[in-house]
Write a protein that holds these residues in place. Structure first.
Motif, short mmCIF file in Angstrom:
data_model
loop_
_atom_site.label_atom_id
_atom_site.label_comp_id
_atom_site.label_asym_id
_atom_site.label_seq_id
_atom_site.Cartn_x
_atom_site.Cartn_y
_atom_site.Cartn_z
N LYS A 150 -11.82 -12.18 2.50
CA LYS A 150 -11.45 -12.41 3.89
C LYS A 150 -10.36 -11.46 4.35
O LYS A 150 -10.34 -11.03 5.52
CB LYS A 150 -10.97 -13.86 4.06
N GLU A 151 -9.45 -11.10 3.41
CA GLU A 151 -8.32 -10.24 3.76
C GLU A 151 -8.31 -9.01 2.85
O GLU A 151 -7.48 -8.90 1.94
CB GLU A 151 -7.01 -11.02 3.61
N PRO A 152 -9.26 -8.10 3.04
CA PRO A 152 -9.37 -6.91 2.17
C PRO A 152 -8.05 -6.14 2.11
O PRO A 152 -7.41 -5.89 3.13
CB PRO A 152 -10.46 -6.07 2.86
N GLY A 153 -7.64 -5.81 0.88
CA GLY A 153 -6.42 -5.03 0.70
C GLY A 153 -5.16 -5.86 0.65
O GLY A 153 -4.08 -5.34 0.35
N SER A 154 -5.26 -7.17 0.93
CA SER A 154 -4.06 -8.02 0.96
C SER A 154 -3.77 -8.65 -0.40
O SER A 154 -2.68 -9.15 -0.64
CB SER A 154 -4.21 -9.14 2.00
N VAL A 155 -4.76 -8.64 -1.28
CA VAL A 155 -4.59 -9.25 -2.60
C VAL A 155 -4.39 -8.14 -3.63
O VAL A 155 -5.22 -7.23 -3.76
CB VAL A 155 -5.81 -10.11 -2.98
N ASP A 156 -3.29 -8.22 -4.36
CA ASP A 156 -3.05 -7.22 -5.40
C ASP A 156 -2.92 -7.91 -6.76
O ASP A 156 -2.84 -9.13 -6.85
CB ASP A 156 -1.81 -6.38 -5.09
N TYR A 157 -2.93 -7.10 -7.81
CA TYR A 157 -2.77 -7.67 -9.16
C TYR A 157 -1.93 -6.74 -10.01
O TYR A 157 -2.04 -5.52 -9.94
CB TYR A 157 -4.13 -7.93 -9.80
N ALA A 158 -1.05 -7.34 -10.79
CA ALA A 158 -0.17 -6.58 -11.68
C ALA A 158 -0.89 -6.27 -12.98
O ALA A 158 -1.83 -6.95 -13.37
CB ALA A 158 1.09 -7.39 -11.97
N SER A 159 -0.43 -5.21 -13.64
CA SER A 159 -0.92 -4.90 -14.98
C SER A 159 0.23 -4.32 -15.79
O SER A 159 1.28 -3.99 -15.25
CB SER A 159 -2.08 -3.89 -14.93
N THR A 160 0.01 -4.20 -17.08
CA THR A 160 1.05 -3.62 -17.95
C THR A 160 1.01 -2.10 -17.94
O THR A 160 1.67 -1.45 -18.75
CB THR A 160 0.90 -4.13 -19.39
#
Length: 325
Positions: A150-160
């Protein structure tokens, strides 16, 4: 004739001593401090496992094994460092899935995982758990996917770090779920978790040992685990596969390697010592408390496993068109 015989015997003895000298120089344990290098910051899953194992290793060989945290670049800095370290058995690396089987497909890492590093044994493995902070407004994987669509680009995810297992878990999920979460790389699990708790990043495919305490306090919401089966310590959390994406699997693992030119007898002896520790009931139980499953192997078994993982993640990198930038 007797003098000649005595002379020949003396020459043979001298030759034997000369041949034995290198073997003695490569004796075990090394006659200098032993270092176990970890490619991530202190406080993460790799660090916790390495310190547990290093302590017991030191007790067994009668020599202190020091853990050296060299974080950065998703663990690649540590792997490059060890690839050029003295090949005498005094430097070991708690290598990981990212730098050994993923990063080489994405970037110039400064080492060849199959020639500059030598396999010793598997170490531990575990699934990741996809968690979001409590302010994200989602409580299930389906709600998370709906939000991302619904909100493209608004959800991010962390990684190591770029090329790490948590990075590729996210990219595999993007592929399977048809979403485009934004990747935010960190220098290790601890700083990634810190920003997630501070709500500066939405989600994280986290190592269970570091995420569980915050799940229990309600600060983080677990959505799914990335193995094919539910881990015993998270029986109520569905796997990604169960939640609508059959066959999804992205395990995290750490293993023991050494500089590539380390003599085979030394590698074999380290394998014996490491497998002994991993099979120790007290160590195995301590690792399981942290959500880690011991993975002792022969050197040959680990080499084959690493090759399989290398080929599998190389395919994902190619299909997702993943680059360093």
């Amino acid at each position: 004739m007797q003098k000649r015989t005595l002379l020949q015997a003396a020459v043979l003895a001298a030759t034997s001593l000369a041949l034995c000298a290198p073997a003695q120089a490569q004796g075990f344990p090394p006659n200098k401090p032993v270092t176990l290098v970890v490619g991530f910051a202190a406080g993460g899953a790799a660090d916790a496992a390495a310190r547990l194992i290093a302590k017991k290793l030191g007790e067994n060989i009668g020599q202190t094994v020091v853990v050296d945290n060299r974080g950065g670049a998703g663990g690649n800095i540590a792997h490059q460092y060890v690839s050029k370290a003295p090949a005498d058995g005094s430097v070991l690396l708690f290598g990981s899935v990212g730098p050994l089987t993923i990063a080489p497909h994405i970037m110039k890492v400064g080492y060849n995982p199959f020639t500059d590093l030598a396999p010793i044994s598997g170490g531990v493995n575990f699934p990741n758990v996809l968690v979001v902070h409590k302010g994200a407004g989602v409580k299930t994987l389906a709600e998370f996917v709906a939000k991302a669509k619904k909100e493209p680009g608004s959800v991010d995810y962390a990684s190591t770090g770029a090329g790490s297992a948590s990075h590729l878990a996210g990219e595999l999920f993007n592929q399977r779920a048809g979403v485009e979460m934004v990747h935010v790389p960190y220098k290790g699990g601890a700083p990634a978790l810190q920003d997630l708790l501070g709500e500066r990043v939405t989600s994280y495919f986290a190592a269970p040992p570091t995420a569980l305490p915050h799940i229990e306090t309600g600060k983080l919401i677990p959505l799914a685990t990335t193995g094919l089966t539910r881990p015993a310590y998270m029986p109520n959390i569905p796997t990604v596969a169960e939640a609508g994406y059959p066959g999804f699997e992205a395990l995290n693992w750490y293993a023991f390697v050494a500089p590539g030119k380390t003599p085979t007898p030394v590698l074999d002896r380290w394998n014996t010592e490491i497998v002994k520790v991993l099979k120790d009931p007290a160590v195995a139980e301590a690792l399981k408390v942290h959500g880690l499953t011991p993975q002792p192997t022969t050197r040959t078994e680990f080499a084959a496993f690493m090759k399989k993982e290398y080929e599998q993640w190389g395919k994902v990198v190619k299909e997702r068109k993943i680059t360093q930038n």
